[in-house]
Design a protein around this motif. Sequence first.
Motif, mmCIF file in Angstrom:
data_model
loop_
_atom_site.group_PDB
_atom_site.id
_atom_site.type_symbol
_atom_site.label_atom_id
_atom_site.label_comp_id
_atom_site.label_asym_id
_atom_site.label_seq_id
_atom_site.Cartn_x
_atom_site.Cartn_y
_atom_site.Cartn_z
ATOM 1 N N HIS A 120 3.060 -8.596 0.875
ATOM 2 C CA HIS A 120 2.354 -8.170 -0.338
ATOM 3 C C HIS A 120 1.451 -6.968 -0.063
ATOM 4 C CE1 HIS A 120 2.929 -12.416 -2.226
ATOM 5 N NE2 HIS A 120 3.980 -11.644 -2.381
ATOM 6 N N ARG A 121 0.787 -6.973 1.097
ATOM 7 C CA ARG A 121 -0.087 -5.843 1.434
ATOM 8 C C ARG A 121 0.728 -4.561 1.614
ATOM 9 N NH1 ARG A 121 -2.518 -9.608 4.988
ATOM 10 N NH2 ARG A 121 -1.623 -8.548 6.797
ATOM 11 N N VAL A 122 1.837 -4.675 2.334
ATOM 12 C CA VAL A 122 2.663 -3.491 2.581
ATOM 13 C C VAL A 122 3.295 -3.014 1.276
ATOM 14 C CG1 VAL A 122 4.755 -2.682 3.726
ATOM 15 C CG2 VAL A 122 3.080 -4.022 5.008
ATOM 16 N N GLU A 125 0.774 -1.056 -0.582
ATOM 17 C CA GLU A 125 0.565 0.264 0.030
ATOM 18 C C GLU A 125 1.647 1.241 -0.424
ATOM 19 O OE1 GLU A 125 -1.586 1.567 2.316
ATOM 20 O OE2 GLU A 125 -2.862 -0.158 2.737
ATOM 21 N N VAL A 126 2.903 0.813 -0.345
ATOM 22 C CA VAL A 126 4.014 1.700 -0.713
ATOM 23 C C VAL A 126 3.986 1.985 -2.216
ATOM 24 C CG1 VAL A 126 6.523 1.987 -0.717
ATOM 25 C CG2 VAL A 126 5.416 0.853 1.220
ATOM 26 N N GLU A 127 3.687 0.955 -2.985
ATOM 27 C CA GLU A 127 3.663 1.131 -4.444
ATOM 28 C C GLU A 127 2.638 2.177 -4.868
ATOM 29 O OE1 GLU A 127 3.793 -1.702 -8.385
ATOM 30 O OE2 GLU A 127 2.682 -2.415 -6.622
ATOM 31 N N PHE A 177 11.257 6.685 6.899
ATOM 32 C CA PHE A 177 10.238 6.676 5.857
ATOM 33 C C PHE A 177 10.777 5.860 4.681
ATOM 34 C CE2 PHE A 177 9.071 10.128 8.515
ATOM 35 C CZ PHE A 177 7.688 10.277 8.391
ATOM 36 N N TYR A 178 9.972 4.908 4.224
ATOM 37 C CA TYR A 178 10.442 3.931 3.243
ATOM 38 C C TYR A 178 9.813 4.160 1.869
ATOM 39 C CZ TYR A 178 11.815 1.275 7.430
ATOM 40 O OH TYR A 178 12.362 0.880 8.625
ATOM 41 N N ASP A 179 10.539 3.693 0.845
ATOM 42 C CA ASP A 179 10.003 3.644 -0.513
ATOM 43 C C ASP A 179 10.584 2.412 -1.191
ATOM 44 O OD1 ASP A 179 8.557 4.298 -2.739
ATOM 45 O OD2 ASP A 179 9.653 6.133 -3.206
ATOM 46 N N LEU A 180 10.034 2.077 -2.360
ATOM 47 C CA LEU A 180 10.494 0.897 -3.092
ATOM 48 C C LEU A 180 11.931 1.100 -3.559
ATOM 49 C CD1 LEU A 180 7.370 0.095 -5.299
ATOM 50 C CD2 LEU A 180 7.962 -0.819 -3.038
ATOM 51 N N ARG A 183 12.975 2.284 -7.098
ATOM 52 C CA ARG A 183 12.779 3.697 -7.448
ATOM 53 C C ARG A 183 14.039 4.531 -7.187
ATOM 54 N NH1 ARG A 183 6.769 4.287 -4.673
ATOM 55 N NH2 ARG A 183 5.559 3.466 -6.449
ATOM 56 N N TRP A 184 14.959 4.007 -6.363
ATOM 57 C CA TRP A 184 16.084 4.812 -5.911
ATOM 58 C C TRP A 184 17.442 4.172 -6.128
ATOM 59 C CZ3 TRP A 184 14.660 9.557 -5.294
ATOM 60 C CH2 TRP A 184 13.336 9.832 -4.932
#
Length: 392
Positions: A120-122, A125-127, A177-180, A183-184
């Motif tokens: 949840h914390r990570v 952060e990404v969000e 490098f990561y993203d949700l 989104r992609w």
Amino acid sequence: MMSAITLTKQQARKFLLYYHGLSRDAAYIGKEGILAYIRQVGCIQFDPLNVVGMNHELVLQSRIFQFDRSMLGELLYQDRKLIDYWDKCMSIFPMEDWPFFVKHRKRYQVWCDQNQEAVHRVHAEVEHRGVLCSSDINEEEKVEWAWGPARLSRAALEGMYHAGHLVIHHKAKTRKFYDLSERWIPAELYGSPDPFKTVEDFYAWYVLRRIGSVGLLWNRPSDAWLGIGGMKSSQRNEAFASLLDKKWITEVQVEGLQYPLYLRTTDLDCLDKALSYDPPVKRACILAPLDNLLWDRTLIHQLFDFEYRWEVYKPVAERKYGYYVLPVVYGDDIVARFEPAKQRGKSPLTVQHWWWEDHAVVDSAMKKSILACFERFAAFLGTEFDRQSLPL
């Protein structure tokens, strides 16, 4: 059940090299060619080791006319038509295949559920911050991870990635490098349910996929089955029986081989084209160490009389050839192997060691084709070829 097809070893080799686009000039062209090839074989294997390019790049340079690394980068991180994810180990496959890997993602969801606070914390952060790598997140706590103790932030990012919550947005060399994911990944794919009603259906799909990954494959223990979580030999046997019953695969008897091979029934037209293909000039190319053609090295040994082991992880004293040795194809055969020097900047492509196969019949046409192959390979690397280093 369809009657089995009988081939000679030479015919089986001819099919495999035609199927993989290795015996044809410009069999695949540009970004559309990359997509077409990867869709045909399901996936290509990723490996970060870079001596003269990384494995997935070497797979494509041997098949794609005038291949450039930027083509693959665009398909992965701009067009989003391909995705980095787990298939046969870490791989690259078409984005539209995302729904087929629900079962893999569920296995990693268990880890995420057991580490909810960190996840949840990570995620937060990404969000809120956007694209991040592990060093961007201040989580120093250590946890047990696949290869041993790891920082919680790195484990959480990778666990969430494997569980499908994150995707690789881009890479800086080998740093991810990561993203949700939402989104992609297109919504119709991201929220898609598991397409398989039973695990038996899943294994049958996966066995069919791997047969297509290699072109011809047998029902035997093989590295070609790596990454199919939980599948035992009995389940593989059931999958083959189901695929034969549905006529989705066709049995191929190859003269001199004890065990039958199988190809996808949809590839029978390709077999006919391959057997009638007669190029005016035989083509040479360089294979990647984890090339799809080489996924079952026992099979390659029996078909090509070519014994190959990737020796990068062997102690020096135990290596038969060298640290990073690549096979060389000519026509419908594997005729040589070589060890390149580590490519640094614009330094010329240099052959450190060269070994002809005992069965290779070397003539001027072969030498000319191999030299042209190395010129193409050097162009892919953005450099020139040191002709004097090739002992032809």
